[in-house]
Design a protein around this motif. Structure first.
Motif, mmCIF file in Angstrom:
data_model
loop_
_atom_site.group_PDB
_atom_site.id
_atom_site.type_symbol
_atom_site.label_atom_id
_atom_site.label_comp_id
_atom_site.label_asym_id
_atom_site.label_seq_id
_atom_site.Cartn_x
_atom_site.Cartn_y
_atom_site.Cartn_z
ATOM 1 N N LEU A 264 2.211 0.754 12.007
ATOM 2 C CA LEU A 264 1.040 -0.092 12.230
ATOM 3 C C LEU A 264 1.368 -1.582 12.126
ATOM 4 C CD1 LEU A 264 -1.664 1.954 10.306
ATOM 5 C CD2 LEU A 264 -1.074 2.043 12.732
ATOM 6 N N GLU A 265 2.206 -1.943 11.173
ATOM 7 C CA GLU A 265 2.520 -3.363 10.996
ATOM 8 C C GLU A 265 3.287 -3.937 12.190
ATOM 9 O OE1 GLU A 265 2.004 -6.962 9.292
ATOM 10 O OE2 GLU A 265 1.007 -5.075 8.862
ATOM 11 N N PRO A 266 4.300 -3.253 12.738
ATOM 12 C CA PRO A 266 4.945 -3.787 13.947
ATOM 13 C C PRO A 266 3.984 -3.906 15.132
ATOM 14 C CG PRO A 266 6.362 -2.162 12.936
ATOM 15 C CD PRO A 266 5.064 -2.119 12.192
ATOM 16 N N MET B 22 1.110 -3.898 -1.245
ATOM 17 C CA MET B 22 2.107 -2.867 -1.417
ATOM 18 C C MET B 22 2.666 -2.412 -0.064
ATOM 19 S SD MET B 22 2.610 -2.488 -4.609
ATOM 20 C CE MET B 22 3.616 -1.039 -4.563
ATOM 21 N N GLY B 23 1.781 -2.383 0.941
ATOM 22 C CA GLY B 23 2.224 -1.943 2.249
ATOM 23 C C GLY B 23 3.288 -2.852 2.838
ATOM 24 N N VAL B 24 3.152 -4.145 2.626
ATOM 25 C CA VAL B 24 4.124 -5.099 3.153
ATOM 26 C C VAL B 24 5.476 -4.886 2.477
ATOM 27 C CG1 VAL B 24 4.702 -7.547 3.311
ATOM 28 C CG2 VAL B 24 2.382 -6.791 3.761
ATOM 29 N N LEU B 25 5.456 -4.656 1.167
ATOM 30 C CA LEU B 25 6.709 -4.421 0.452
ATOM 31 C C LEU B 25 7.382 -3.136 0.941
ATOM 32 C CD1 LEU B 25 5.630 -5.444 -3.151
ATOM 33 C CD2 LEU B 25 6.998 -6.757 -1.546
ATOM 34 N N ALA B 26 6.590 -2.097 1.180
ATOM 35 C CA ALA B 26 7.151 -0.853 1.706
ATOM 36 C C ALA B 26 7.714 -1.066 3.102
ATOM 37 C CB ALA B 26 6.089 0.244 1.723
ATOM 38 N N TRP B 27 7.019 -1.856 3.925
ATOM 39 C CA TRP B 27 7.486 -2.145 5.279
ATOM 40 C C TRP B 27 8.819 -2.896 5.233
ATOM 41 C CZ3 TRP B 27 7.369 -6.887 8.261
ATOM 42 C CH2 TRP B 27 7.650 -6.697 9.600
ATOM 43 N N MET B 28 8.992 -3.739 4.215
ATOM 44 C CA MET B 28 10.228 -4.497 4.071
ATOM 45 C C MET B 28 11.365 -3.648 3.510
ATOM 46 S SD MET B 28 8.552 -8.081 2.714
ATOM 47 C CE MET B 28 10.022 -8.568 1.905
ATOM 48 N N GLY B 29 11.068 -2.403 3.126
ATOM 49 C CA GLY B 29 12.121 -1.516 2.664
ATOM 50 C C GLY B 29 12.138 -1.270 1.170
ATOM 51 N N LEU B 30 11.271 -1.927 0.419
ATOM 52 C CA LEU B 30 11.233 -1.707 -1.021
ATOM 53 C C LEU B 30 10.476 -0.415 -1.309
ATOM 54 C CD1 LEU B 30 10.405 -5.349 -2.111
ATOM 55 C CD2 LEU B 30 12.606 -4.225 -2.167
ATOM 56 N N ARG B 31 10.995 0.373 -2.219
ATOM 57 C CA ARG B 31 10.384 1.644 -2.562
ATOM 58 C C ARG B 31 10.032 1.654 -4.051
ATOM 59 N NH1 ARG B 31 9.509 1.969 2.134
ATOM 60 N NH2 ARG B 31 10.906 2.890 3.628
#
Length: 87
Positions: free
Chosen positions: A31-33, A1-10
């Motif tokens: 954190l991901e960057p 879920m975190g990756v999807l949020a990082w990609m801009g999906l809400r």
């Protein structure tokens, strides 16, 4: 879920009152960057333990997940500078 949020999906509906955020702490979007920049700077040879060692030495936080928002931004800036100097 975190990756999807990082990609801009809400999500359509939040799962809780704060969406899993911890007040004052770095969010997944920071954190991901940091992880990506660390992998780029070490050319893929860096480990999570190596990143945590650098975080502890530089920011006096025992792990990446214990960075504050301000420290997270400083870590991103520092890694970008380290990467630019290496190039």
């Amino acid at each position: 879920m975190g990756v999807l949020a990082w990609m801009g999906l809400r999500p359509l509906v939040k799962t809780g009152p704060n969406g899993g955020d911890r007040p004052g702490m770095a969010r997944f979007a920071q954190l991901e960057p940091i992880r990506v920049l660390w992998a780029e700077w070490t050319k893929g040879a860096g480990t999570a333990d190596g990143l945590n060692t650098w975080i502890e030495r530089t920011f006096h936080a025992s792990s990446l997940r214990f960075l504050t928002k301000g420290q997270g931004q400083k870590a991103i800036t520092a890694l970008k500078a380290m990467k630019a100097r290496a190039a």
